[in-house]
Scaffold this active site. Structure first.
Site, PDB file in Angstrom:
ATOM      1  N   LEU A 101      72.882 -13.780  48.757  1.00  0.00           N
ATOM      2  CA  LEU A 101      72.029 -12.989  49.641  1.00  0.00           C
ATOM      3  C   LEU A 101      70.631 -12.984  49.035  1.00  0.00           C
ATOM      4  O   LEU A 101      70.489 -12.934  47.813  1.00  0.00           O
ATOM      5  CB  LEU A 101      72.524 -11.545  49.727  1.00  0.00           C
ATOM      6  CG  LEU A 101      73.836 -11.310  50.459  1.00  0.00           C
ATOM      7  CD1 LEU A 101      74.337  -9.888  50.207  1.00  0.00           C
ATOM      8  CD2 LEU A 101      73.665 -11.554  51.942  1.00  0.00           C
ATOM      9  N   ASP A 102      69.589 -13.006  49.884  1.00  0.00           N
ATOM     10  CA  ASP A 102      68.253 -12.894  49.307  1.00  0.00           C
ATOM     11  C   ASP A 102      68.035 -11.455  48.837  1.00  0.00           C
ATOM     12  O   ASP A 102      68.806 -10.555  49.164  1.00  0.00           O
ATOM     13  CB  ASP A 102      67.171 -13.387  50.268  1.00  0.00           C
ATOM     14  CG  ASP A 102      67.034 -12.570  51.535  1.00  0.00           C
ATOM     15  OD1 ASP A 102      67.109 -11.329  51.448  1.00  0.00           O
ATOM     16  OD2 ASP A 102      66.845 -13.164  52.601  1.00  0.00           O
ATOM     17  N   TYR A 103      67.007 -11.238  48.063  1.00  0.00           N
ATOM     18  CA  TYR A 103      66.789  -9.966  47.380  1.00  0.00           C
ATOM     19  C   TYR A 103      66.699  -8.774  48.339  1.00  0.00           C
ATOM     20  O   TYR A 103      67.123  -7.677  48.013  1.00  0.00           O
ATOM     21  CB  TYR A 103      65.533 -10.050  46.511  1.00  0.00           C
ATOM     22  CG  TYR A 103      65.326  -8.837  45.634  1.00  0.00           C
ATOM     23  CD1 TYR A 103      66.216  -8.551  44.607  1.00  0.00           C
ATOM     24  CD2 TYR A 103      64.266  -7.979  45.844  1.00  0.00           C
ATOM     25  CE1 TYR A 103      66.048  -7.434  43.801  1.00  0.00           C
ATOM     26  CE2 TYR A 103      64.086  -6.860  45.041  1.00  0.00           C
ATOM     27  CZ  TYR A 103      64.981  -6.597  44.026  1.00  0.00           C
ATOM     28  OH  TYR A 103      64.819  -5.492  43.234  1.00  0.00           O
ATOM     29  N   THR A 104      66.168  -8.988  49.538  1.00  0.00           N
ATOM     30  CA  THR A 104      65.982  -7.876  50.467  1.00  0.00           C
ATOM     31  C   THR A 104      67.147  -7.699  51.432  1.00  0.00           C
ATOM     32  O   THR A 104      67.105  -6.835  52.297  1.00  0.00           O
ATOM     33  CB  THR A 104      64.673  -8.057  51.271  1.00  0.00           C
ATOM     34  OG1 THR A 104      64.709  -9.332  51.916  1.00  0.00           O
ATOM     35  CG2 THR A 104      63.462  -7.977  50.358  1.00  0.00           C
ATOM     36  N   SER A 105      68.184  -8.520  51.303  1.00  0.00           N
ATOM     37  CA  SER A 105      69.365  -8.397  52.161  1.00  0.00           C
ATOM     38  C   SER A 105      70.445  -7.594  51.458  1.00  0.00           C
ATOM     39  O   SER A 105      70.407  -7.413  50.251  1.00  0.00           O
ATOM     40  CB  SER A 105      69.902  -9.777  52.527  1.00  0.00           C
ATOM     41  OG  SER A 105      68.936 -10.490  53.261  1.00  0.00           O
TER      42      SER A 105
END
Length: 193
Positions: A32-36
């Site tokens: 997952l990307d950092y903001t997900s």
């Protein structure tokens, strides 16, 4: 939290900070990307990534996405039939058809660090895709002029996030893990956690 155990170039917390005794060789599958937020698979089985994301057969991922403003039927249909997104530079890609629908706001959703309760016009969507280009869901909703405000992965095939709280870990037996992911049985002697 970063979807990794080592390296910290972005300055965020790593998976190892969860305080769980992960076996040697544990790695994230489908980061997952950092903001997900949401479901992250961890395993010691190096075959899982190949079988799940590099095989010729598609494997579904479902996301609950909070987007800015109200999504109308026309834009929802555009998501369903495919939208053109930028992959990088001047490279574009048209997404294949997907399942996209408007859903009620998820119940008991915890606030994230820095969230402030405010009333902003928004819509919650459920989007199921079978491939994962870099930040694809975010780019898809941006392509219909509805920027992503929050993105939560809730399922990979039949592995569901359910009511698992942020930062918690749930172990699944290897046979169950492969069955839920609709993968062929694991190679002998390699365990999945």
């Amino acid at each position: 939290m970063l979807s990794q155990f080592k390296g910290n170039e972005q300055g965020g917390r790593l998976i190892g900070a969860l305080g769980f005794d992960f076996p040697e060789g544990t790695h994230a599958v489908g980061r997952l990307d950092y903001t997900s937020e949401g479901l992250l698979l961890l395993t010691t089985n190096k075959q899982v990534t190949r079988l799940l994301f590099e095989s010729t057969g598609p494997h579904s991922r479902t996301y609950h996405v909070m987007v800015k403003n109200e999504v109308n039927a026309e834009n929802l249909q555009r998501l369903r039939t495919g939208v053109r997104i930028r992959i990088s530079g001047e490279e574009f890609y048209t997404t294949p058809p997907c399942d996209a629908r408007i859903i009620p706001a998820p119940a008991n959703l915890p606030l994230r660090e820095g969230d402030t309760p405010r009333k902003v016009p928004h819509t919650w969507l459920s989007i199921t895709i079978s491939e994962g280009k870099f930040r694809q869901v975010r780019k898809m909703v941006a392509a219909i002029s509805h920027p992503c405000m929050r993105l939560i992965r809730v399922a990979i095939e039949d592995v569901l996030l359910g009511d698992l709280s942020p930062g918690n870990v749930k172990e699944i037996k290897e046979e169950e893990f492969f069955r839920l992911l609709k993968l062929p049985a694991a190679a002998p002697g390699i365990s999945a956690k």
